[in-house]
Design an enzyme around this catalytic site. Structure first.
Site, short mmCIF file in Angstrom:
data_model
loop_
_atom_site.label_atom_id
_atom_site.label_comp_id
_atom_site.label_asym_id
_atom_site.label_seq_id
_atom_site.Cartn_x
_atom_site.Cartn_y
_atom_site.Cartn_z
CE LYS A 148 7.11 -0.77 -2.69
NZ LYS A 148 6.05 -1.70 -3.08
CE LYS A 185 5.60 1.73 0.15
NZ LYS A 185 4.51 1.34 -0.73
CG ASP A 236 4.60 1.92 -4.15
OD1 ASP A 236 3.82 2.49 -4.94
OD2 ASP A 236 4.25 0.98 -3.40
CD GLU A 284 4.76 -0.95 -6.04
OE1 GLU A 284 5.97 -1.26 -5.93
OE2 GLU A 284 3.90 -1.34 -5.25
CG ASP A 314 0.52 -2.28 -5.34
OD1 ASP A 314 -0.26 -3.24 -5.24
OD2 ASP A 314 1.11 -1.81 -4.33
CE LYS A 341 1.14 -5.07 -2.71
NZ LYS A 341 0.94 -3.67 -2.34
C1 MUC Z 1 2.50 -1.01 -1.40
O1 MUC Z 1 1.79 -0.17 -1.87
O2 MUC Z 1 3.29 -1.56 -2.14
C2 MUC Z 1 4.44 -2.70 0.31
C3 MUC Z 1 5.62 -2.37 0.86
C4 MUC Z 1 5.43 -1.21 1.61
O3 MUC Z 1 6.27 -0.59 2.25
O4 MUC Z 1 4.15 -0.83 1.51
C5 MUC Z 1 3.44 -1.83 0.83
C6 MUC Z 1 2.30 -1.39 0.03
MG MG Z 2 2.66 -0.43 -3.90
#
Ligand code: MUC
Ligand code: MG
Length: 372
Positions: free
Chosen positions: A166, A168, A197, A223, A248, A272
């Site tokens: 994943k 960011k 994400d 995400e 999320d 979560k």
């Molecule tokens: C999120 O927003 O998903 C989960 C993995 C990560 O690196 O940050 C979190 C929060």
């Molecule tokens: Mg997230």
């Protein structure tokens, strides 16, 4: 014989990360966990953890507020109470304290650990029973640098620890973010699943542009592209593209999942424990998701080993995690406060099977990292 709760202790624990972890709203060099220790009158102890990301950058609870609100408001509601029903205890907490979901999740985790040790069964058994013994687990690439992310991913694929990633994104212009993702996807090829994400950073029109480009680049999942409570926008986007969306920040609990289902959202849900107020409520959210035809994903707020372990116990009871999980939090930290680390291998993590959470505190490490 039913035991009674006698002591509740909380502490802040700061552990540096192995590299800066960059999200759209913050960059982390250290993770702070609120560790909870609940003792009963038979000398047993339950461990809990409440953890968020970046102080107050990610959500309304900070590590300091979690500790303070447990000490001042929540713990006194549990002292002298019998342990026979965890649901009764969590109802007692929710009747007197609003919000504070991470604090409640930390306490619920410690209660489950204590009850599991008392009854001699793993937490997964208390939650209905494990269906799976190994939970798939991806890795998050968030160094902020394309070449470093590619090197990191290739090393992890070669070691067999992770094959799904994943990324960011959301802190840069959408075109720069898409170029970064496309370069990583091209370098890793089809054997690796690449997801992104956005952490709410885009408005609907930016998301429309970004998602079209990400779909073209071969990305598997997007995400939370848009702001948390913009459920209509998220639902429209989910219907517009074939690339699926994972909700999320927009879905904390079962009632939020219901809101999305009513709007025709057709993607997946990141469960979560921290958002929902504990594993029991996260599993309620899973039930509504499955009943609405949505897919499931085991999410994290980058908890250490205790919060990660209880999440793994919970996810092990679900029939299917369509998108696997991201229970890699302990691996992002330079050190751990438990004796026997969780076992990561073959693109996943094993579900502990000893009584309670199945983990033991390393007192020396705890003393080392505990905030003075
Ligand atoms: C999120 O927003 O998903 C989960 C993995 C990560 O690196 O940050 C979190 C929060
Ligand atoms: Mg997230």
């Amino acid at each position: 014989m039913t035991s009674k709760i006698t002591h509740i202790e909380t502490m802040l624990v700061d552990i540096p990360t192995i590299r800066p972890h960059k999200l759209s709203m913050t960059s982390m060099a250290v993770q702070t966990m609120v560790i909870v220790r609940i003792k009963d009158d038979q000398g047993r102890e339950g461990l809990g953890e409440g953890t968020t990301i970046g102080g107050l950058a990610y959500g309304p609870e900070s590590p300091e507020s979690i500790k303070m609100n447990i000490d001042t408001y929540l713990a006194p509601l549990l002292i002298d109470q019998p342990l026979h029903s965890i649901k009764l205890l969590i109802q007692r907490l929710s009747m007197s304290v609003r919000g504070n979901m991470i604090a409640k999740s930390a306490l619920q985790t410690a209660l489950l650990d204590l009850q599991g040790k008392h009854l001699g069964v793993p937490v997964s058994t208390l939650l209905g029973g494990a269906i799976h013994q190994h939970i798939p687990c991806l890795w998050v690439l968030a160094s902020g640098d394309t070449d470093k992310d590619i090197t990191e991913a290739k090393a992890l694929i070669a070691s067999g620890r992770h094959c799904d990633f994943k990324l960011k994104i959301g802190s840069r212009h959408v075109n720069d973010d898409v170029a970064h993702v496309a370069a990583i996807k091209a370098a890793l090829g089809d054997s690796a699943s690449v997801r992104v994400d956005v952490n709410q950073a885009w408005d609907e029109s930016t998301a429309t542009k970004g998602m079209a480009a990400l779909q073209e680049a071969g990305v598997d999942l997007v995400e939370q592209p848009t702001p948390a409570k913009e459920w209509d926008a998220l639902s429209r986007l989910s219907q517009k593209f074939t690339i699926p969306i994972l909700a999320d920040e927009g879905v904390a609990d079962a009632s939020d999942v219901f809101q999305l289902a009513q709007r025709g959202f057709n993607g997946g849900i990141a469960l979560k424990i921290a958002k929902a107020g504990g594993p029991i409520e996260a599993l309620y959210a899973a039930t509504v998701s499955l009943a609405s035809g949505m897919e499931l994903y085991g999410g994290t707020l980058l908890e250490g080993s205790i919060g990660t372990a209880v999440s793994i116990h919970a996810w092990s009871t679900l029939p299917k995690l369509h998108w696997g999980s991201e229970m890699f939090g302990p691996l992002l930290l330079q050190d751990d406060i438990i004796k026997q680390p969780l076992c990561y291998h073959n693109n996943g993590v094993d579900v502990p099977d000893a009584p309670g959470l199945g983990i033991e505190i390393d007192e020396e490490k705890l003393a080392l990292y505990r905030r003075k």
